[in-house]
Scaffold this active site. Structure first.
Site, short mmCIF file in Angstrom:
data_model
loop_
_atom_site.label_atom_id
_atom_site.label_comp_id
_atom_site.label_asym_id
_atom_site.label_seq_id
_atom_site.Cartn_x
_atom_site.Cartn_y
_atom_site.Cartn_z
N THR A 27 0.87 -1.18 0.00
CA THR A 27 0.00 0.00 0.00
C THR A 27 0.91 1.23 0.00
O THR A 27 2.11 1.11 0.23
CB THR A 27 -0.91 0.03 1.24
OG1 THR A 27 -0.10 0.21 2.41
CG2 THR A 27 -1.72 -1.25 1.39
N ALA A 56 3.17 -1.16 4.80
CA ALA A 56 2.40 -0.02 5.32
C ALA A 56 3.38 1.13 5.51
O ALA A 56 4.37 0.99 6.24
CB ALA A 56 1.74 -0.40 6.63
N VAL A 82 7.17 -2.30 7.43
CA VAL A 82 7.09 -0.84 7.46
C VAL A 82 7.78 -0.28 6.22
O VAL A 82 8.90 -0.69 5.88
CB VAL A 82 7.75 -0.29 8.74
CG1 VAL A 82 7.72 1.25 8.73
CG2 VAL A 82 7.04 -0.84 9.98
N LYS A 83 7.07 0.64 5.57
CA LYS A 83 7.64 1.27 4.36
C LYS A 83 8.19 2.64 4.75
O LYS A 83 7.46 3.48 5.30
CB LYS A 83 6.52 1.46 3.36
CG LYS A 83 6.78 0.94 1.98
CD LYS A 83 5.54 1.23 1.15
CE LYS A 83 5.69 0.80 -0.27
NZ LYS A 83 4.57 1.26 -1.07
N CYS A 84 9.46 2.86 4.46
CA CYS A 84 10.08 4.16 4.72
C CYS A 84 10.58 4.73 3.39
O CYS A 84 11.10 3.99 2.55
CB CYS A 84 11.29 4.01 5.65
SG CYS A 84 10.87 3.58 7.34
#
Ligand code: E4P
Length: 216
Positions: A27, A56, A82-84
């Site tokens: 996403t 996310a 976790v998307k950074c």
């Protein structure tokens, strides 16, 4: 090669998952906004649909706040990644999250050396954006070749997750290049399943079969 569904629409993710073609989900804030759903509720629902990594993204821009958001997101479900973003602050947060055993997908990668930096900072997934490079007249697929080669040269543990895929040809090239994962809009997944010769062939087989007047 793993297929992730590039979507924040639970119904379309379910449809692809029922086909057995969803190894994970990605996403981003734009997709979440388009869904109109509360972020955490939506992520929890997606995690019940697909048993695989669900990316996310954080929306803070300073590392301490990114870390805080990343911890909250990862606490939602063990499959959350976790998307950074590929910024200096994003890399600091990546390192801090990775040191806590949390998987990070570094997103918005547009050069091979950004990918190299991201893996050195602890990224588990690298998201180079093919379509957005093509949009500005660069060669998005060349970037995939370069990143895959660099990861192979040093046997880095990160998986290359090809993002911003807009067509079956992007996917074909990513697969030929040996990328580990392609994240695909549902429309592209449907495109790759169809071929006019399949439809024409089936029509002819069925017409011939009906002439036999037999039943199975
Ligand atoms: C996925 O992780 C990316 O956010 C997505 O593939 C971007 O796609 P777009 O460039 O078509 O928006």
């Amino acid at each position: 090669m793993k297929f992730f569904v590039d979507s924040a629409e639970a119904a379309e993710i379910r449809e692809i998952a029922e086909l057995g073609l969803a190894d994970g989900v990605t996403t981003n804030p734009s997709l979440i906004a388009k869904s109109g759903r509360p972020y955490f509720d939506l992520l929890r629902e997606i995690c019940t649909i697909v048993d695989g990594p669900v990316s996310a993204e954080v929306v803070a821009t300073a590392a301490p706040a990114m870390l805080e958001e990343g911890l909250k997101l990862s606490a939602l479900h063990p499959n959350i990644v976790v998307k950074c973003p590929m910024t200096i602050e994003g890399l600091k947060a990546t390192r801090a999250l990775a040191d806590r055993g949390i998987r990070v997908n570094v997103t918005l990668i547009f050069s091979p050396l950004q990918a190299l930096a991201a893996v050195k900072c602890g990224a588990s997934f690298l998201s180079p954006f093919v379509g957005r490079l093509d949009d500005i007249g660069h060669d998005g697929l060349l970037l995939i070749d370069q990143i895959v080669r660099i990861m192979d040269n040093y046997d880095y543990p990160a998986e290359v997750l090809v993002a911003s895929i807009r067509s079956p040809l992007h996917l074909l090239h990513a697969a030929e290049a040996g990328a580990h994962i392609a994240t695909l809009p549902p429309a592209v997944i449907k495109q790759i399943l169809q071929h006019p010769l399949t439809d024409a062939g089936l029509e002819k087989f069925l017409a011939d079969w009906h002439q036999t007047k037999q039943k199975i």
